[in-house]
Design a protein around this motif. Structure first.
Motif, PDB file in Angstrom:
ATOM      1  N   ALA A  44       0.841  -1.201   0.000  1.00 21.49           N
ATOM      2  CA  ALA A  44       0.000   0.000   0.000  1.00 21.49           C
ATOM      3  C   ALA A  44       0.872   1.246   0.000  1.00 21.49           C
ATOM      4  O   ALA A  44       1.847   1.344   0.756  1.00 21.49           O
ATOM      5  N   LYS A  47      -2.223   3.648   3.171  1.00 23.21           N
ATOM      6  CA  LYS A  47      -2.536   2.427   3.918  1.00 23.21           C
ATOM      7  C   LYS A  47      -3.997   2.300   4.306  1.00 23.21           C
ATOM      8  O   LYS A  47      -4.683   3.304   4.534  1.00 23.21           O
ATOM      9  N   TYR A  48      -4.383   1.055   4.455  1.00 19.24           N
ATOM     10  CA  TYR A  48      -5.648   0.666   5.113  1.00 19.24           C
ATOM     11  C   TYR A  48      -5.290   0.445   6.569  1.00 19.24           C
ATOM     12  O   TYR A  48      -4.481  -0.431   6.880  1.00 19.24           O
ATOM     13  N   TRP A  49      -5.848   1.273   7.451  1.00 22.05           N
ATOM     14  CA  TRP A  49      -5.526   1.088   8.869  1.00 22.05           C
ATOM     15  C   TRP A  49      -6.762   1.389   9.702  1.00 22.05           C
ATOM     16  O   TRP A  49      -6.978   2.508  10.147  1.00 22.05           O
ATOM     17  N   LYS A  51     -10.892  -0.610  10.659  1.00 25.02           N
ATOM     18  CA  LYS A  51     -12.131  -1.107  10.045  1.00 25.02           C
ATOM     19  C   LYS A  51     -13.331  -0.411  10.679  1.00 25.02           C
ATOM     20  O   LYS A  51     -13.365  -0.223  11.891  1.00 25.02           O
ATOM     21  N   ARG A  57     -14.874  -6.905   7.431  1.00 28.58           N
ATOM     22  CA  ARG A  57     -13.624  -6.249   7.032  1.00 28.58           C
ATOM     23  C   ARG A  57     -13.895  -5.055   6.112  1.00 28.58           C
ATOM     24  O   ARG A  57     -13.361  -4.969   5.001  1.00 28.58           O
ATOM     25  N   ARG A 101      -7.853 -20.199   9.787  1.00 29.48           N
ATOM     26  CA  ARG A 101      -8.289 -19.010   9.037  1.00 29.48           C
ATOM     27  C   ARG A 101      -8.719 -19.393   7.611  1.00 29.48           C
ATOM     28  O   ARG A 101      -9.736 -18.917   7.119  1.00 29.48           O
ATOM     29  N   SER A 166      -9.103 -11.325   4.046  1.00 28.78           N
ATOM     30  CA  SER A 166      -8.137 -10.350   4.553  1.00 28.78           C
ATOM     31  C   SER A 166      -8.375  -9.064   3.775  1.00 28.78           C
ATOM     32  O   SER A 166      -8.492  -9.100   2.545  1.00 28.78           O
ATOM     33  N   GLY A 167      -8.478  -7.953   4.477  1.00 32.91           N
ATOM     34  CA  GLY A 167      -8.855  -6.711   3.815  1.00 32.91           C
ATOM     35  C   GLY A 167      -7.987  -6.398   2.604  1.00 32.91           C
ATOM     36  O   GLY A 167      -8.479  -6.200   1.484  1.00 32.91           O
ATOM     37  N   SER A 168      -6.673  -6.401   2.823  1.00 30.73           N
ATOM     38  CA  SER A 168      -5.767  -5.992   1.745  1.00 30.73           C
ATOM     39  C   SER A 168      -5.796  -6.962   0.564  1.00 30.73           C
ATOM     40  O   SER A 168      -5.330  -6.627  -0.528  1.00 30.73           O
ATOM     41  N   ARG A 171      -7.209  -5.942  -2.906  1.00 30.13           N
ATOM     42  CA  ARG A 171      -6.401  -5.173  -3.879  1.00 30.13           C
ATOM     43  C   ARG A 171      -5.501  -6.088  -4.697  1.00 30.13           C
ATOM     44  O   ARG A 171      -4.760  -5.601  -5.560  1.00 30.13           O
ATOM     45  N   SER A 219      -1.648  -7.728  12.157  1.00 28.35           N
ATOM     46  CA  SER A 219      -2.091  -6.410  11.680  1.00 28.35           C
ATOM     47  C   SER A 219      -3.555  -6.131  12.039  1.00 28.35           C
ATOM     48  O   SER A 219      -3.887  -5.015  12.445  1.00 28.35           O
ATOM     49  N   GLY A 220      -4.415  -7.137  11.919  1.00 34.85           N
ATOM     50  CA  GLY A 220      -5.834  -6.915  12.218  1.00 34.85           C
ATOM     51  C   GLY A 220      -6.046  -6.519  13.675  1.00 34.85           C
ATOM     52  O   GLY A 220      -6.835  -5.607  13.972  1.00 34.85           O
ATOM     53  N   MET A 270       0.825   6.461   9.791  1.00 37.99           N
ATOM     54  CA  MET A 270       0.221   5.227  10.322  1.00 37.99           C
ATOM     55  C   MET A 270       1.014   4.728  11.530  1.00 37.99           C
ATOM     56  O   MET A 270       0.437   4.333  12.552  1.00 37.99           O
ATOM     57  N   ASP A 310       4.965  -1.388   6.375  1.00 39.00           N
ATOM     58  CA  ASP A 310       3.651  -1.893   6.780  1.00 39.00           C
ATOM     59  C   ASP A 310       3.672  -2.314   8.245  1.00 39.00           C
ATOM     60  O   ASP A 310       4.432  -1.746   9.010  1.00 39.00           O
ATOM     61  N   ALA A 311       2.870  -3.306   8.595  1.00 40.32           N
ATOM     62  CA  ALA A 311       2.798  -3.715   9.988  1.00 40.32           C
ATOM     63  C   ALA A 311       3.963  -4.654  10.291  1.00 40.32           C
ATOM     64  O   ALA A 311       3.787  -5.848  10.499  1.00 40.32           O
TER      65      ALA A 311
END
Ligand code: DP6
Length: 339
Positions: A44, A47-49, A51, A57, A101, A166-168, A171, A219-220, A270, A310-311
């Motif tokens: 990213a 970023k997606y950070w 929810k 998600r 998962r 998973s959110g990311s 993409r 990360s979540g 972030m 990232d995370a």
């Protein structure tokens, strides 16, 4: 049933309803074949950070990424006598969180095979080493499922499904630049990736593995904790639209300085949100700070290179082919990716 089980059952029901809404009448199709699929990892730039809906998600903001070409996941799904996950050649124990998962995700789909699924997955992503493997993993899994069930979903529909894993991952259905539209609908059907009509052949991403150790926070969990406790979280929500505008403009103009400044600033913002969380979420190690200083020193000497993070403690360098020789000379250990 305990309270926690009730919440778990309710969440699963909402997730299953979202899957049915995407599949429509295809929800009755039975799995009938094996299929294999590949998806690229993505990094990213904005970023997606956080929810707004944990269960589905659904993100608070849009985000924007660039795909990582040959870094990704190949997944094969076969009908088998029981559920089994193989990751990079080794069988994963059913109680391992990675396996639960994956199989919790597969359980969202309405028609189960008589026996089970064998999922054979190979990452070219260094697992848990800063390049999120869950993004390419869930994107490849959904693509392979599409083949197994014969749904013939559009990329956009697959993106909605991958987001539930998973959110990311939403993409990772496309190559190049992808913007994840946060969407407005409570069921998340409008929250998916969208490829940008742009390309930038000279852009390079340099993967700099600063520290390969396991991460302290998933990360979540980290983003939920930041949203709940970081006094800087509201400021984060204000920063993202500006950074999205800057990054999109930089991509349209192929302006590496504009891209680098916005992407680096966004990643640092972030991480500032994380440092301010209570207790703090710190992915940085002493080696991370040292690497960041080296990038700044290179820039002061005229090398046009920026970073994002990232995370995790690792850096991803952003530069153009024109700076490639100087970047590789300074840091021969980085893995250069052509997005
Ligand atoms: C820092 O997509 O791994 O890489 O939706 O909880 O699975 P979940 O989170 P995940 O988070 C990625 C966070 C990030 C930023 C980004 O990729 O946009």
């Amino acid at each position: 049933m305990s309270g926690a089980d009730c919440i778990g059952a309710e969440a699963a029901a909402r997730r299953r309803a979202a899957v049915r809404a995407v599949l429509g009448e295809r929800a009755t199709f039975a799995p009938r074949a094996s299929a294999v699929a590949y998806a690229c990892a993505n990094v990213a730039l904005v970023k997606y950070w956080g929810k707004r809906d944990e269960t589905l998600r659904l993100p608070e903001t849009d985000s924007l990424s660039v795909s990582l070409g040959r870094i990704g996941t190949e997944t094969r799904i076969e009908l088998a006598d029981g559920d089994e996950l193989r990751l990079n050649g080794a069988r994963v124990a059913p109680e391992d969180p990675v396996a639960t998962r994956v199989f919790d995700f597969l359980a969202l789909f309405p028609v189960r095979p008589a026996g089970g699924f064998r999922v054979v997955t190979t990452n070219t992503v260094p697992t848990a080493a800063g390049v999120a493997s869950s993004a390419s993993a869930f994107a490849a899994l959904v693509r392979a499922l599409d083949g197994v069930y014969g749904w013939r979903l559009s990329e956009r529909e697959m993106s909605v499904l991958a987001r539930l894993g998973s959110g990311s991952a939403c993409r990772s259905l496309w190559r190049g630049f992808v913007r994840w539209r946060r969407g407005e609908r409570p069921d998340g059907l409008d929250s998916h990736g969208e490829p940008l009509d742009a390309n930038w052949p000279q852009l390079r991403v340099g993967l700099w593995l600063v520290d390969g150790g396991a991460k302290a926070w998933r990360s979540g969990d980290a983003m939920a904790h930041c949203r709940a406790t970081s006094p800087l979280y509201r400021a984060w929500l204000d920063v993202v639209p500006t950074d999205l505008h800057e990054v999109e403009a930089a991509i349209a103009q192929r302006d590496i300085e504009r891209l680098g400044r916005a992407a680096e600033g966004n990643a640092l913002a972030m991480h500032a949100v994380m440092w301010a969380a209570r207790p703090p979420v710190r992915y940085w190690t002493a080696a991370t700070l040292e690497a960041v200083r080296e990038v700044e020193a290179a820039r002061a000497e005229g090398v046009p290179v920026w970073f994002t993070m990232d995370a995790g403690p690792n850096l991803k360098l952003l530069y153009e082919t024109g700076a490639g020789a100087r970047v590789r000379e300074r840091w021969p250990h980085i893995e250069e990716i052509e997005p």
